[in-house]
Design a protein around this motif. Structure first.
Motif: not given
Ligand code: NDP
Length: 446
Positions: A191, A202, A385, A388-390
């Motif tokens: 990503s 992503g 990315n 692996r979080d948003s």
């Protein structure tokens, strides 16, 4: 004026990059502000850091063949200038526009190095693109072009190597096609290899809005430093693309009124204030020209002759392209009571326009500082990315606002320290330069 000690450096740059006018303009503007720096730190001259900085680490130029919907073959030229990786992987957008050439990509890459340094984040500088015109092309044609472009570019990219993003002519649609082809060729869902992705796969919240919002946050800080605000101000924003639309949105949220915007065919004047929902519908959903806006709004008129800068306004945001605001435009704006100019586009004001603003006492926020919100939020996208979080919209916008405040304060402090108080051009160039130059000195001759 370029300091005596730096004149030969500039002549060397010009003679080694013949006919790259925009690159000469961008390097000249920086050299004009570095005199006090080399006086204080002669070690940079001795180590020839400025010459090193003006020479890209790597320049990639490649053929991009593709076929249109009728089967006709087209050959475009692709570029990626990996300018400087002293502070992190090369980072900077891709521009698809018929005017793209080596000099334009080099000027953009050079500016990007300083801008990225100013964000305080771990990103080097690069830029790329192609002389491809997406205007009027079908989705299938744009997809085929993007796939061909990435089929060469992918080998130069990587999360720790080079991370492109969008720019003129490259939005979420193009980023999707580019990332899809990268994923297919490499068999990796990497990503963080490209930013400006859709939030569905992503991308970061606020990345779409970031450059426009960031420019307005910067303007808010500039005015606050003069005990003034954006509330109630009449503004002009040129362009009507990604940066312009979100600059208008944030200006309206902060109580200002935008009365005009433009595209390459002309400008609209809407004294009641731009209807943003209509503008978004026309430009981003229907992909039409601004004439369609004027046809649907009785308070607006469309003008193909003259310049959007002939209208009176208090704060203006050039957000279209390089050298769109001339010395003549600057004289008009100053005469009509403009108090601040904030660059949303890259180098939209010519050198003589900047000089006129300086002489007239018009506050001037240069692109390197004022439009750094886009790349800063791209770096936040890479962080999300990697983990692996948003993040939520509000949290991300808050991070952006703080970054813009920091950049603003760094510019002001640095300008004062180097003897040019309130000169944001000096502040941005010198602060960006020092961060990159110190890292380069630490790494030695590499
Ligand atoms: P878009 O392609 O979304 O929009 C560009 C706008 O500028 C369009 O309205 C376009 O009109 C107009 N324009 C382009 N070229 C010309 C020209 N030669 N003369 C007049 N108008 C022109 O691009 P962005 O909004 O993303 O970028 C605008 C500027 O901001 C560029 O300088 C870019 O480098 C800079 N920038 C963008 C960032 C981002 O995050 N997107 C980040 C930092 C800087 P038309 O549709 O008629 O071509």
């Amino acid at each position: 004026m370029i300091d005596e000690k730096l004149k030969s450096v500039y002549h060397d740059i010009v003679s080694r990059s013949a006919a790259q006018e925009e690159f000469h303009q961008a390097t000249r503007e920086v050299l004009e502000t570095l005199g006090p720096v080399v006086a204080k730190h002669p070690e940079y001259l001795h180590a020839r850091i400025i010459q090193m900085l003006a020479e890209p680490e790597r320049q990639i130029i490649f053929r991009v063949p593709w076929a249109d919907d009728t089967g006709q073959v087209h050959i475009n030229r692709g570029f990626r200038i990996e300018f400087n990786s002293a502070l992190g992987p090369y980072k900077g957008g891709l521009r698809f526009h018929p005017s793209v050439n080596l000099g334009i990509v080099k000027f953009l890459g050079f500016e990007q190095v300083f801008k990225n340094a100013l964000t305080g984040l771990p990103i080097g500088g690069g830029k790329g693109g192609a002389d491809f015109d997406p205007k009027g092309r079908s989705d299938a044609e744009v997809m085929r072009f993007c796939q061909s472009f990435m089929t060469e570019l992918y080998r130069h990219l990587g999360e720790y190597t080079d991370v492109p993003a969008g720019d003129i002519g490259v939005g979420t649609r193009e980023i999707g096609y580019l990332f899809g082809q990268y994923k297919r060729i490499t068999n990796r869902y990497e990503s963080a290899v490209i930013t400006g992705k859709s939030t569905e796969w992503g991308g970061s919240q606020v990345r779409t809005e970031a450059t426009g919002y960031g420019a307005v946050f910067f303007a808010k800080e500039m005015l606050a430093a003069q005990r003034n605000t954006l509330d109630g101000k009449e503004c002009i924003v040129s362009g009507s693309g990604n940066v312009a639309i979100y600059a208008i949105e944030k200006l309206h949220q902060l109580g200002a009124r935008v009365i005009a915007c433009s595209d390459s065919d002309g400008y609209i004047h809407d004294p009641d204030g731009i209807d943003l929902d209509l503008l978004k519908q026309v430009k981003t959903v229907d992909r039409q020209r601004l004439t369609a806006y004027a046809e649907q709004r009785s308070s607006a008129t469309h003008h193909t002759l003259g310049s959007v800068w002939s209208l009176p306004a208090e704060v203006v945001f050039p957000c279209a392209t390089q050298n769109e605001l001339s010395g003549k435009d600057a004289l008009n704006l100053a005469k009509n009571g403009c108090i601040a100019v904030v660059e949303g586009a890259n180098m939209p004001c010519t050198a003589d326009a900047v000089e006129i603003f300086r002489e007239a006492g018009v506050l001037f926020g240069p692109a390197k500082a004022a439009n750094a919100g886009g790349v800063a939020t791209s770096a936040l996208e890479m962080q999300q990315n990697a983990s692996r979080d948003s993040w939520e919209f509000g949290y991300t916008e808050d991070r952006l606002a703080k970054i813009m405040t920091n950049i603003h304060d760094t510019c002001l402090t640095t300008a004062a320290e180097y003897g040019r108080p309130d000169d944001y051009v000096t502040g941005a160039n010198v602060a960006g330069f020092l961060r990159v130059a110190d890292a380069m000195m630490a790494f030695g001759l590499v």
